[in-house]
Design an enzyme around this catalytic site. Sequence first.
Site, PDB file in Angstrom:
ATOM      1  N   GLU A  25       0.783  -1.234   0.000  1.00 12.78           N
ATOM      2  CA  GLU A  25       0.000   0.000   0.000  1.00 12.78           C
ATOM      3  C   GLU A  25       0.816   1.286   0.000  1.00 12.78           C
ATOM      4  O   GLU A  25       0.745   2.091   0.932  1.00 12.78           O
ATOM      5  CB  GLU A  25      -0.966  -0.020   1.190  1.00 12.78           C
ATOM      6  CG  GLU A  25      -1.994  -1.136   1.077  1.00 12.78           C
ATOM      7  CD  GLU A  25      -3.054  -1.101   2.164  1.00 12.78           C
ATOM      8  OE1 GLU A  25      -2.927  -0.302   3.110  1.00 12.78           O
ATOM      9  OE2 GLU A  25      -4.012  -1.889   2.064  1.00 12.78           O
ATOM     10  N   GLU A  34      -5.223  -7.844  -0.914  1.00 13.16           N
ATOM     11  CA  GLU A  34      -6.031  -7.761   0.309  1.00 13.16           C
ATOM     12  C   GLU A  34      -7.484  -7.500  -0.046  1.00 13.16           C
ATOM     13  O   GLU A  34      -7.796  -6.632  -0.862  1.00 13.16           O
ATOM     14  CB  GLU A  34      -5.548  -6.631   1.232  1.00 13.16           C
ATOM     15  CG  GLU A  34      -4.227  -6.882   1.913  1.00 13.16           C
ATOM     16  CD  GLU A  34      -3.873  -5.758   2.883  1.00 13.16           C
ATOM     17  OE1 GLU A  34      -4.784  -5.003   3.303  1.00 13.16           O
ATOM     18  OE2 GLU A  34      -2.680  -5.613   3.209  1.00 13.16           O
TER      19      GLU A  34
END
Length: 718
Positions: free
Chosen positions: A534, A645
């Site tokens: 991320e 995710e």
Amino acid sequence: MSLRNAGAPGFVLSAALLSALAGFTLLPAPVAAASSTSSTAVTAAATAQVNNFTSSDWLLGTWRKSAGFSIPANAANKAAFTKGAQVRLADGQVRTILAVYFSGAHMSAMLSGAKLNASATGYPHKVTALSSTPTQTSPASPSASAGTAHSSAINNYTNSDWINGVWRKSAGFSIPTNSANAAAFKPGASVKLANGQVRSITAVYTSGQNMSVMLAGSTLSGSLGYPNKLYAAAAASSSGSASPSSPSTPKPAPSTSTGSSSSGSSSSGSSTTAPSNPTPPTSTTPSAPTALTVALNSFNGGDFTFGIYRRAPGISVKDTDANRAAFHKGAKVRFADGQIRTVTLYYRFGGNMTVLLDGGSLDGRTVGFPRTVSVSSTGFSQTTPTGGNAQTGTPAPTNPINLVGINLAGAEFSSGSLPGVYLKHYIYPGDAEFKRYASLNLKLVRLPFRWERLQPKLNQPLNAAELGRLLSTLDLAKKHGMQVILDMHNYYRYHGKLIASNEVPISAFADSWKRIASQVLNHPAVYGYGLMNEPHSTNGKWPAAALAAAKAIRAVDAKRWIYVAGDRWSSAYHWPSYNIQLISDAWMRDPKNNLVYEAHLYLDSDYSGTYANTKAVYDPMTGVNRAKPFVEWLKKYRLRGFIGEHGVPDFSPSAVVAMDNLLKYLGQQCIPSTYWAAGPWWGDYALSLDVKSGKARPQLPVLQKHAANKSCGTIGLY
């Protein structure tokens, strides 16, 4: 590729099925020529002048690359020169029309057998369409009855698998490979044995100079083998039709080139003597399964989308002996979405086959590469898969990928305590976790770790103790047959400092990955390298950092996947707005570099995965709609993707339904995903699959259902 004669403007032999791939011309599968001994006592339906075309593709109106000629497309010729009709050429030989193509004022008739001799059959000669099928001369053999059209010697060898050329394990014979045998002995044809019984051919396999003809029914006695012969019955199919063979019925290829059959090849029954020292087929060849799983070719552009033909319902597969035997006319083909089609025709070109099917057009993005198809002569017991999964029930490819997995968290915990104390601030998953998820068939693992713990000082060796923990964890994954993606869980930072800053130069980030890859290079559990979890607020520097790290890994490891996360927390929904620069360098778009782009996806209103509103109700298609911008981006640039995710809370049944639809959609695209999260230290976290209370997790059955999808042979390449 168009087939154009420079002297005949507008003449293009590029009608359906002639263009299969840039640089390749799709041609009918060669079939043994009809014998010139055919009776000529037939009525001429029409006689046509061969066109006077000469170019790189044509010589005196004769197609240079395979048997075919060009004539005017007038009403009489269109009526007489049709697929399946027989024609007599100027030199007297009789051939069967396999396909007809129209272009403007001209039509091209493609024929069975080898290429034609233009000087004997081309312009200014004429060609005649026959109104009835010429009668073939029966084989002159004392054992043959009037009901046989061709005979072959049976190979004379006996070993543990064969007795007098008869297969011991099931009904079958071995005969020499030649064009006449290949034309006569095809799946669906009937054969007569030495004792008079008639059997149907179920499959044909080629091994060098010999071919194995497998039959319906019980095993046969060796007394029916050598020195007896095997006879091809005149009724060549179960329907009793004696029409000439066409490319819709497959045959094995001789060991020589497909153009080796001569126009004078006999089909009058003369047999070829068996070799004195034959090489028998391997013992596993004849015992083929009733259904064969076949990989689609990854053709895009021109006439194909992911190996699916655009101009008519059809697929492209490799031209192999097994595929030629399996994809015969009438065979059933089942796609990854469960639909079943029937083979109507096939063509061979280069090393590939285009198989045409009945029904409407096919969607390459839904059923094309990297998915597989199954083919069976006997059909399939169900028309659609069971279990609610679009792919379940479709036989798996040889090495199917794991489409659904988990994040086994713990080693990235306590980011405020770096490097922290092992077993106090962080933990690696243990044997119990790997054993549990292996038993649940969730065998793809994304394993988060912290850069600062593995490399406490930039551009310095990795910490031996932490590296040891990582390697021990990989050993557990290997023990339980798991695949691990190593995930540097650092959000584009090192001790809080941005990559590409003075404190953390891009070169240091690349150095860390080169060192890591060097240490785990030979570990069988390593499936790939997740460059960074991320990235966000990167000041536009992430594309350069990702490129440097990916190249550093490739300098060490040339084959494993490299997972490239996106900016803006890797949000799938926001992906196209934040990540176009990620592929500005051509190296990052090269499929040979085995790059996979990683997005994350949560359903709550702020996309964060915190699910603060416990009363929220989610539309069933929320997950699909949030994935689509990312998936469409992948398709636009022909890239591979991964959802690293995604997760839903246990208190929201509507979120679980939305996750179910998301995983179905991702499975249709062959995009893997790993659920957030699992691991030993989650307490009663609503998203976790491991909770302290031990209560049932509603997310788990959905994950297991989609983990059973084994229809994809590789990560989807768009």
